[in-house]
Design a protein around this motif. Structure first.
Motif, PDB file in Angstrom:
ATOM      1  N   SER A  21     -44.471  18.963  12.696  1.00  0.00           N
ATOM      2  CA  SER A  21     -45.747  18.622  13.306  1.00  0.00           C
ATOM      3  C   SER A  21     -46.275  17.350  12.673  1.00  0.00           C
ATOM      4  CB  SER A  21     -46.769  19.749  13.096  1.00  0.00           C
ATOM      5  OG  SER A  21     -46.344  20.948  13.675  1.00  0.00           O
ATOM      6  N   CYS A  22     -47.002  16.595  13.448  1.00  0.00           N
ATOM      7  CA  CYS A  22     -47.662  15.395  12.937  1.00  0.00           C
ATOM      8  C   CYS A  22     -49.079  15.393  13.490  1.00  0.00           C
ATOM      9  CB  CYS A  22     -46.911  14.143  13.355  1.00  0.00           C
ATOM     10  SG  CYS A  22     -47.772  12.601  12.974  1.00  0.00           S
ATOM     11  N   SER A  52     -44.411   9.336  25.640  1.00  0.00           N
ATOM     12  CA  SER A  52     -45.471   8.488  26.165  1.00  0.00           C
ATOM     13  C   SER A  52     -46.840   9.112  25.924  1.00  0.00           C
ATOM     14  CB  SER A  52     -45.243   8.260  27.656  1.00  0.00           C
ATOM     15  OG  SER A  52     -45.315   9.496  28.357  1.00  0.00           O
ATOM     16  N   ARG A  53     -47.864   8.366  26.250  1.00  0.00           N
ATOM     17  CA  ARG A  53     -49.236   8.807  25.959  1.00  0.00           C
ATOM     18  C   ARG A  53     -49.589  10.128  26.627  1.00  0.00           C
ATOM     19  NH1 ARG A  53     -52.610   3.658  27.612  1.00  0.00           N
ATOM     20  NH2 ARG A  53     -50.922   3.543  29.122  1.00  0.00           N
ATOM     21  N   THR A  54     -49.115  10.318  27.834  1.00  0.00           N
ATOM     22  CA  THR A  54     -49.429  11.566  28.553  1.00  0.00           C
ATOM     23  C   THR A  54     -48.378  12.645  28.335  1.00  0.00           C
ATOM     24  OG1 THR A  54     -48.242  10.879  30.530  1.00  0.00           O
ATOM     25  CG2 THR A  54     -50.569  10.241  30.364  1.00  0.00           C
ATOM     26  N   SER A  71     -42.738  16.830  21.804  1.00  0.00           N
ATOM     27  CA  SER A  71     -43.843  17.208  22.677  1.00  0.00           C
ATOM     28  C   SER A  71     -45.147  16.804  21.994  1.00  0.00           C
ATOM     29  CB  SER A  71     -43.823  18.709  22.978  1.00  0.00           C
ATOM     30  OG  SER A  71     -43.962  19.463  21.785  1.00  0.00           O
ATOM     31  N   ARG A  72     -46.223  16.855  22.755  1.00  0.00           N
ATOM     32  CA  ARG A  72     -47.515  16.499  22.180  1.00  0.00           C
ATOM     33  C   ARG A  72     -48.612  17.340  22.790  1.00  0.00           C
ATOM     34  NH1 ARG A  72     -48.378  10.373  23.072  1.00  0.00           N
ATOM     35  NH2 ARG A  72     -50.498  10.818  22.316  1.00  0.00           N
ATOM     36  N   ASP A  73     -49.670  17.523  22.023  1.00  0.00           N
ATOM     37  CA  ASP A  73     -50.861  18.216  22.483  1.00  0.00           C
ATOM     38  C   ASP A  73     -52.030  17.274  22.219  1.00  0.00           C
ATOM     39  OD1 ASP A  73     -53.113  19.793  22.873  1.00  0.00           O
ATOM     40  OD2 ASP A  73     -52.177  21.584  22.050  1.00  0.00           O
ATOM     41  N   ASN A  74     -52.480  16.592  23.250  1.00  0.00           N
ATOM     42  CA  ASN A  74     -53.533  15.596  23.057  1.00  0.00           C
ATOM     43  C   ASN A  74     -54.865  16.232  22.663  1.00  0.00           C
ATOM     44  OD1 ASN A  74     -51.726  13.561  23.559  1.00  0.00           O
ATOM     45  ND2 ASN A  74     -52.493  13.081  25.610  1.00  0.00           N
ATOM     46  N   THR A  78     -51.887  16.140  18.040  1.00  0.00           N
ATOM     47  CA  THR A  78     -50.680  16.514  17.312  1.00  0.00           C
ATOM     48  C   THR A  78     -49.441  16.266  18.162  1.00  0.00           C
ATOM     49  OG1 THR A  78     -51.903  18.215  16.088  1.00  0.00           O
ATOM     50  CG2 THR A  78     -49.512  18.394  16.089  1.00  0.00           C
ATOM     51  N   VAL A  79     -48.400  15.767  17.509  1.00  0.00           N
ATOM     52  CA  VAL A  79     -47.093  15.617  18.129  1.00  0.00           C
ATOM     53  C   VAL A  79     -46.117  16.510  17.370  1.00  0.00           C
ATOM     54  CG1 VAL A  79     -46.485  13.581  16.748  1.00  0.00           C
ATOM     55  CG2 VAL A  79     -45.354  13.971  18.941  1.00  0.00           C
TER      56      VAL A  79
END
Length: 117
Positions: A21-22, A52-54, A71-74, A78-79
């Motif tokens: 996680s980041c 990408s951003r989305t 993956s990411r959770d805006n 967190t990415v």
């Protein structure tokens, strides 16, 4: 002051899994493309995966395709990097990076991943 903080590294046996996680508190997270990079002793820093951003577009190094998922959770700034079927050659320090044209580039301090029996 923007800081990227990686977590989730550790020691795992070959064939095992880890999820990195980041977290990026203080960053306008959805404005930035995010990526994971790694560096092992004696080797150059290499791109592992980017998103990408989305989250609509992802790209992977050939060496991790089919095994790693970014993956990411805006909403959580967190990415993630899900790493499956780990191999000894995946051993490295893993860094996350936030970048977007016209914006500063931010790096985390890294998290160690060691794949060994």
């Amino acid at each position: 002051q923007v800081q990227l903080v990686e977590s989730g590294g550790g020691l795992v046996q070959p064939g095992g899994s880890l999820r990195l996680s980041c977290a990026a508190p203080g960053l306008l997270f959805s404005d930035f493309g995010m990526s994971w990079h790694r560096q092992s002793p004696g080797n150059n820093l290499e791109l592992v995966a980017e998103i990408s951003r989305t989250g609509a577009r992802t790209n992977y190094a050939d060496s991790v395709k089919g095994r790693f998922t970014i993956s990411r959770d805006n909403a959580k700034n967190t990415v993630y990097l899900q790493m499956n079927s780990l191999k000894p050659e995946d051993t490295a320090v893993y860094y996350c990076k936030a970048a977007q044209i016209g914006r500063p580039v931010y790096w985390g301090r890294g998290t160690q991943v060691t794949v060994s029996s």
